[in-house]
Design an enzyme around this catalytic site. Structure first.
Site, short mmCIF file in Angstrom:
data_model
loop_
_atom_site.label_atom_id
_atom_site.label_comp_id
_atom_site.label_asym_id
_atom_site.label_seq_id
_atom_site.Cartn_x
_atom_site.Cartn_y
_atom_site.Cartn_z
N TYR A 13 -25.99 -21.80 -32.60
CA TYR A 13 -26.94 -21.60 -33.69
C TYR A 13 -26.96 -20.16 -34.16
O TYR A 13 -26.36 -19.28 -33.52
CB TYR A 13 -28.35 -22.04 -33.26
CG TYR A 13 -29.06 -21.06 -32.36
CD1 TYR A 13 -28.70 -20.90 -31.03
CD2 TYR A 13 -30.10 -20.26 -32.86
CE1 TYR A 13 -29.36 -19.99 -30.21
CE2 TYR A 13 -30.77 -19.36 -32.04
CZ TYR A 13 -30.39 -19.23 -30.73
OH TYR A 13 -31.04 -18.33 -29.92
N LYS A 127 -23.69 -17.78 -28.90
CA LYS A 127 -25.11 -18.06 -29.22
C LYS A 127 -25.33 -19.57 -29.08
O LYS A 127 -25.42 -20.32 -30.05
CB LYS A 127 -25.45 -17.53 -30.62
CG LYS A 127 -26.95 -17.30 -30.81
CD LYS A 127 -27.21 -16.40 -31.98
CE LYS A 127 -28.66 -16.37 -32.44
NZ LYS A 127 -29.63 -15.90 -31.47
N GLU A 159 -30.00 -7.60 -21.54
CA GLU A 159 -30.67 -7.84 -22.82
C GLU A 159 -31.95 -8.62 -22.55
O GLU A 159 -32.22 -9.01 -21.41
CB GLU A 159 -29.78 -8.64 -23.78
CG GLU A 159 -29.44 -10.03 -23.27
CD GLU A 159 -28.62 -10.86 -24.26
OE1 GLU A 159 -28.62 -10.57 -25.46
OE2 GLU A 159 -27.98 -11.82 -23.79
N LEU A 183 -25.53 -11.06 -25.95
CA LEU A 183 -25.21 -11.43 -27.32
C LEU A 183 -25.26 -10.15 -28.13
O LEU A 183 -26.27 -9.44 -28.10
CB LEU A 183 -26.25 -12.42 -27.85
CG LEU A 183 -25.99 -12.83 -29.29
CD1 LEU A 183 -24.91 -13.90 -29.35
CD2 LEU A 183 -27.25 -13.33 -29.96
N1 PLP Z 1 -29.93 -11.45 -27.50
C1 PLP Z 1 -30.35 -12.72 -27.47
C2 PLP Z 1 -30.22 -13.50 -26.20
C3 PLP Z 1 -30.89 -13.32 -28.62
O1 PLP Z 1 -31.30 -14.60 -28.60
C4 PLP Z 1 -31.02 -12.53 -29.80
C5 PLP Z 1 -31.58 -13.08 -31.02
O2 PLP Z 1 -31.86 -14.21 -31.20
C6 PLP Z 1 -30.59 -11.21 -29.78
C7 PLP Z 1 -30.04 -10.69 -28.62
C8 PLP Z 1 -30.71 -10.33 -31.00
O3 PLP Z 1 -29.77 -10.71 -31.98
P1 PLP Z 1 -30.02 -10.47 -33.53
O4 PLP Z 1 -30.25 -9.01 -33.72
O5 PLP Z 1 -28.75 -10.92 -34.18
O6 PLP Z 1 -31.21 -11.29 -33.91
#
Ligand code: PLP
Length: 260
Positions: A13, A127, A159, A183
């Protein structure tokens, strides 16, 4: 009910948002979606340009002041078998909802976070729809009166359950390196670029949980959290216990960039 997203979490997603009606880094999000699809071998027949057009038309049709868009792609619907089904088209779902903004007070005060053991798999760069460890971690954080949980694997922090993590040591801003354990957030990339433009020393390096307690400042980044100061980690105060100067500057420059 036979959709493999429902049966197995067999899909990926994206979460995207608008600022003043314009999608924030649409191309980067679509690129990341195709990377995730490729990693788990889902052959989506639509082109990135077609997906982009559906996103744009959904925003126009839904007419919200600001929209948050989830794009979900699963391997499709087929009788439940672990093996990939043959001749089945992937399922594509998009939802468009009004974006709930985080209250300005939260940014002003900063938030508390906790650390949790990282029980996720070894491909966190995908993701994936499989978010159980993230859900359990977030719930644990909320029950501990914290905003977010950060994952610790082999003594190192990676993270948050739905955000990336940055630490400020003096004038140096550090965030854990891309790879299998996080991610690479689109906001993370944007904030690294903004920091470099501001003349800050932005670096990617592993950070131990012990070192994190000694940081002058901490902050989270993500599509909904933007640049969010952290003032407590596992009930211990970080820095002065107030959002720090570097975080506040990055927050301001980020807001300037998205309000253009
Ligand atoms: N890490 C994880 C596990 C996430 O689910 C998300 C965002 O949904 C992020 C980092 C941050 O990503 P982004 O800046 O693209 O929203």
């Amino acid at each position: 009910m036979e959709d493999r997203g429902f049966q197995f979490g067999d899909g990926v997603y994206e979460l995207i948002r608008t600022y003043h009606g314009t999608v924030f880094h649409l191309q980067a999000h679509i690129r990341r979606l195709y990377e995730s699809l490729q990693q788990i071998q889902i052959p989506l027949a639509k082109t990135p340009a077609q997906l982009g057009r559906i996103v744009q038309s959904g925003i126009e049709r839904s007419q919200y002041a600001e929209t948050k868009i989830y794009i979900q792609v699963t391997r499709g619907a087929a009788p439940r078998l672990h093996s990939f089904p043959k001749g089945v088209l992937p399922t594509l779902v998009m939802t468009f909802r009004e974006l709930d903004k985080i209250p300005p007070k939260t940014f002003k005060q900063g938030v508390a976070i906790i650390s949790v053991n990282d029980i996720r798999w070894g491909r966190c760069n995908v993701k994936s729809l499989n978010l159980l460890p993230n859900l359990l971690a977030r719930e644990h954080a909320l029950r501990s009166n914290a905003f977010e949980a950060i994952f610790v694997r082999d003594r190192f922090v990676w993270e948050g359950a739905g955000s990336n993590l940055f630490a400020v040591f003096g004038k140096k801003v550090v965030t854990p390196p891309v790879g299998p354990y996080l991610l690479s957030g689109i906001t993370r990339e944007v904030v690294i670029a903004i920091g470099r433009k501001m003349g800050l020393k932005m670096s990617e390096a592993k950070i131990s949980l012990d070192a994190l307690y000694r940081a002058d400042e901490l902050f989270l980044t993500g599509t909904t959290v933007e640049v969010l100061p952290v003032i407590r980690l596992n009930k211990k105060t970080i820095g002065s216990g107030k959002p720090g100067a570097v975080t506040s500057l990055l927050h301001k420059f980020f807001q300037d960039e998205v309000s253009l």
